[in-house]
Design a protein around this motif. Structure first.
Motif, PDB file in Angstrom:
ATOM      1  N   ILE A   1       6.354   5.173  19.007  1.00  0.00           N
ATOM      2  CA  ILE A   1       5.390   4.107  18.725  1.00  0.00           C
ATOM      3  C   ILE A   1       4.093   4.768  18.277  1.00  0.00           C
ATOM      4  N   PRO A   2       3.610   4.462  17.087  1.00  0.00           N
ATOM      5  CA  PRO A   2       2.373   5.103  16.618  1.00  0.00           C
ATOM      6  C   PRO A   2       1.211   4.814  17.565  1.00  0.00           C
ATOM      7  N   SER A   3       0.402   5.829  17.820  1.00  0.00           N
ATOM      8  CA  SER A   3      -0.789   5.619  18.636  1.00  0.00           C
ATOM      9  C   SER A   3      -1.817   4.838  17.824  1.00  0.00           C
ATOM     10  N   LEU A   4      -2.708   4.170  18.512  1.00  0.00           N
ATOM     11  CA  LEU A   4      -3.731   3.382  17.821  1.00  0.00           C
ATOM     12  C   LEU A   4      -4.694   4.279  17.047  1.00  0.00           C
ATOM     13  N   ASN A   5      -4.769   5.565  17.404  1.00  0.00           N
ATOM     14  CA  ASN A   5      -5.601   6.484  16.633  1.00  0.00           C
ATOM     15  C   ASN A   5      -5.094   6.618  15.201  1.00  0.00           C
ATOM     16  N   VAL A   6      -3.759   6.519  15.032  1.00  0.00           N
ATOM     17  CA  VAL A   6      -3.198   6.558  13.684  1.00  0.00           C
ATOM     18  C   VAL A   6      -3.693   5.354  12.881  1.00  0.00           C
ATOM     19  N   CYS A   7      -3.738   4.197  13.525  1.00  0.00           N
ATOM     20  CA  CYS A   7      -4.252   2.995  12.851  1.00  0.00           C
ATOM     21  C   CYS A   7      -5.716   3.189  12.462  1.00  0.00           C
ATOM     22  N   MET A   8      -6.483   3.795  13.354  1.00  0.00           N
ATOM     23  CA  MET A   8      -7.921   3.949  13.118  1.00  0.00           C
ATOM     24  C   MET A   8      -8.231   4.979  12.052  1.00  0.00           C
ATOM     25  N   ASN A   9      -7.259   5.831  11.668  1.00  0.00           N
ATOM     26  CA  ASN A   9      -7.484   6.739  10.555  1.00  0.00           C
ATOM     27  C   ASN A   9      -7.908   5.973   9.300  1.00  0.00           C
ATOM     28  N   CYS A  10      -7.339   4.796   9.138  1.00  0.00           N
ATOM     29  CA  CYS A  10      -7.698   3.960   7.986  1.00  0.00           C
ATOM     30  C   CYS A  10      -8.684   2.862   8.365  1.00  0.00           C
ATOM     31  N   HIS A  11      -8.458   2.252   9.517  1.00  0.00           N
ATOM     32  CA  HIS A  11      -9.216   1.047   9.847  1.00  0.00           C
ATOM     33  C   HIS A  11     -10.616   1.319  10.386  1.00  0.00           C
ATOM     34  N   LYS A  12     -11.026   2.567  10.469  1.00  0.00           N
ATOM     35  CA  LYS A  12     -12.443   2.829  10.674  1.00  0.00           C
ATOM     36  C   LYS A  12     -13.242   2.327   9.473  1.00  0.00           C
TER      37      LYS A  12
ATOM     38  N   ASN B   1       0.802  -1.230   0.000  1.00  0.00           N
ATOM     39  CA  ASN B   1       0.000   0.000   0.000  1.00  0.00           C
ATOM     40  C   ASN B   1       0.828   1.271   0.000  1.00  0.00           C
ATOM     41  N   LYS B   2       2.163   1.150  -0.038  1.00  0.00           N
ATOM     42  CA  LYS B   2       3.061   2.299  -0.192  1.00  0.00           C
ATOM     43  C   LYS B   2       2.856   3.377   0.872  1.00  0.00           C
ATOM     44  N   ILE B   3       2.567   2.983   2.101  1.00  0.00           N
ATOM     45  CA  ILE B   3       2.411   3.965   3.174  1.00  0.00           C
ATOM     46  C   ILE B   3       3.791   4.433   3.629  1.00  0.00           C
ATOM     47  N   GLU B   4       3.990   5.736   3.654  1.00  0.00           N
ATOM     48  CA  GLU B   4       5.266   6.308   4.059  1.00  0.00           C
ATOM     49  C   GLU B   4       5.582   5.949   5.517  1.00  0.00           C
ATOM     50  N   CYS B   5       6.841   5.575   5.767  1.00  0.00           N
ATOM     51  CA  CYS B   5       7.244   5.177   7.122  1.00  0.00           C
ATOM     52  C   CYS B   5       6.923   6.270   8.134  1.00  0.00           C
ATOM     53  N   LYS B   6       7.185   7.524   7.744  1.00  0.00           N
ATOM     54  CA  LYS B   6       7.042   8.628   8.694  1.00  0.00           C
ATOM     55  C   LYS B   6       5.594   9.069   8.844  1.00  0.00           C
ATOM     56  N   TYR B   7       4.661   8.438   8.148  1.00  0.00           N
ATOM     57  CA  TYR B   7       3.250   8.696   8.430  1.00  0.00           C
ATOM     58  C   TYR B   7       2.884   8.105   9.799  1.00  0.00           C
ATOM     59  N   CYS B   8       3.399   6.922  10.075  1.00  0.00           N
ATOM     60  CA  CYS B   8       3.148   6.286  11.374  1.00  0.00           C
ATOM     61  C   CYS B   8       4.189   6.722  12.403  1.00  0.00           C
ATOM     62  N   HIS B   9       5.472   6.707  11.998  1.00  0.00           N
ATOM     63  CA  HIS B   9       6.551   7.091  12.912  1.00  0.00           C
ATOM     64  C   HIS B   9       6.883   8.569  12.663  1.00  0.00           C
TER      65      HIS B   9
END
Length: 440
Positions: free
Chosen positions: A284-295, A265-273
């Protein structure tokens, strides 16, 4: 010459054991009476092209809708049973206008979903909508069943179409024991045969090898030196590996595939970190960062499944994320019931070593893969580099400083060129080998 009776028990044991082994290792695989795979058929709604509808659905609708599961919008399977086709034409083309007209069904949907009207799609023709409806009305297929395949027994105790490993090893051990007994009996029989026929047996009065070794002082000294040197070599190698965790690959509480996220999916490393740009640590990325997509992404595509992990496995890991953040995917809201995720740290430098991510990532412009390896190919994250002092020093000696757009480094390079004739500027030439740079 005296005639000697030979015992046939050893031969009989060997023959019986061989026959048993050959018979046991030739299993007859069970044949299932069911023939052929069951064909999975899908029903196509009348008046629409399912293939064309799938293409339109994925490009226009998939961000908010799924066919069989509620997401931002309702599940669309069975929508033609709830509303007429003419109503769906009006709703899809301009939902706001339909709500404003006072249509009871439109107002009910509007209020159910937080009074947010659906996006309008006036560019869709009735034929396009028919195609989409044909796609969403295809019944959900049952998971495929494989006929004639026996379940795998992890314990190795079953006999489902073959010989288990434990049984095979047991048979080999039995054959080995029979051979030992056979050789012992043959040796005993030959000795009795020799005694009965007056054959002289060799005397067993030779000097033991260890006594001969002890008497040879030169050989003892050389062997002792070799043992001491080899022991020192292995002890030194062991001590040099203390604290070096290259290849460390712990199991995380929630499986996260860098291959899927950073690779496919070509997600930039520094989008999470994101903190790697501006701080000492990458964070460590917060789970809110994960939920930006996984909602909106509660399950993965069929093509994501690999030989190691199935689609159901990845979907289950997403559910672990939902449980941790307290997300109710069915009603699309947070419940407030959260639980911490205890991630296992992989890269860990000693406390006496200083390393600043922003200095390397932002100032030096070093790619993440330089230290962390081909992250975009890793299904499970592991420590790629040894992260030893020697490894860092070699990098400082070999890496050229990027001067483009950096007047500070350009000025240092100019001064060094005048004084020492330096053509390329490395981190080592800027003091990157000084002890105080990393140890403070």
């Amino acid at each position: 010459m005296r005639q000697v009776k030979y015992r046939n028990s050893a031969s009989r044991i060997l023959v019986l054991g061989t026959v048993y082994l050959l018979t046991f290792l030739n299993p007859v695989f069970a044949q299932d009476g069911a023939a052929g795979d069951a064909a999975v058929t899908t029903q196509e709604a009348s008046g629409g092209d399912v293939a064309k509808g799938e293409e339109l659905f994925k490009s226009l609708c998939a961000a908010c809708h799924k066919r069989y599961k509620k997401m931002t919008g309702p599940a669309l399977f069975g929508v033609t049973d709830k509303h007429s086709t003419e109503w769906l034409y009006s709703w899809i083309k301009n939902s706001s206008a339909l709500i404003a007209s006072g249509d009871a069904a439109a107002i009910a949907v509007f209020e159910e979903y937080n009074k947010t009207p659906m996006n309008s799609f006036p560019q869709l023709s009735n034929k396009d909508i028919d195609d989409i409806l044909a796609y969403v009305m295809v019944p959900k297929a049952d998971p495929p069943k494989t006929a004639g395949v026996a379940p795998v027994d992890g314990g190795g105790s079953g006999n489902n179409g073959g010989v288990s490993t434990d049984v095979l090893l047991g048979a080999l051990v039995l054959v080995f024991l029979m051979l030992v007994v056979f050789l012992y009996m043959v040796n005993s029989t030959l000795k009795k045969f020799a005694v009965a026929n007056g054959i002289e047996l060799p005397k067993e009065g030779k000097t033991p090898i260890w006594k001969a070794f002890v008497k040879n002082q030169f050989l003892v000294i050389v062997t002792t030196i070799l043992l001491l040197l080899s022991s020192a070599y292995f002890v030194y190698g062991f001590l040099m590996q203390v604290g070096v965790d290259q290849g460390y690959m712990p199991v995380q509480p929630i499986h996260y595939s860098h291959k899927i996220h950073a690779g496919d999916n070509k997600i930039e490393c520094k989008y999470c970190h994101s903190s790697a740009r501006v701080s000492k640590t990458s964070g460590i990325p917060s789970l809110n960062v994960c939920m930006n997509c996984h909602k909106s992404i509660s399950e993965v595509a069929e093509s994501t499944a690999t030989a190691e992990h199935s689609k159901e496995f990845y979907d289950g890991e997403i559910q672990k994320l939902y449980k941790a953040v307290g997300w109710d995917a069915e009603n699309q809201k947070y419940t407030g019931e959260t639980s911490p995720v205890k991630w296992v740290r992989i890269h860990n430098l000693p406390d006496f070593a200083y390393f600043n991510h922003s200095q390397h990532v932002t100032v030096a412009g070093i790619e993440c893969q330089k230290c962390h390896g081909p992250v975009e190919e890793m299904e499970v994250m592991y420590q790629h580099a040894p992260l030893t002092m020697g490894w860092c020093i070699n990098c400082h000696r070999e890496t050229n400083v990027k001067l483009e757009g950096n007047e500070y480094y350009a000025k240092i390079h100019e001064e060094l060129s005048k004084k020492y004739g330096v053509e390329k500027l490395t981190a080592a030439q800027m003091g990157g080998l000084e002890c105080g740079k990393c140890h403070y």
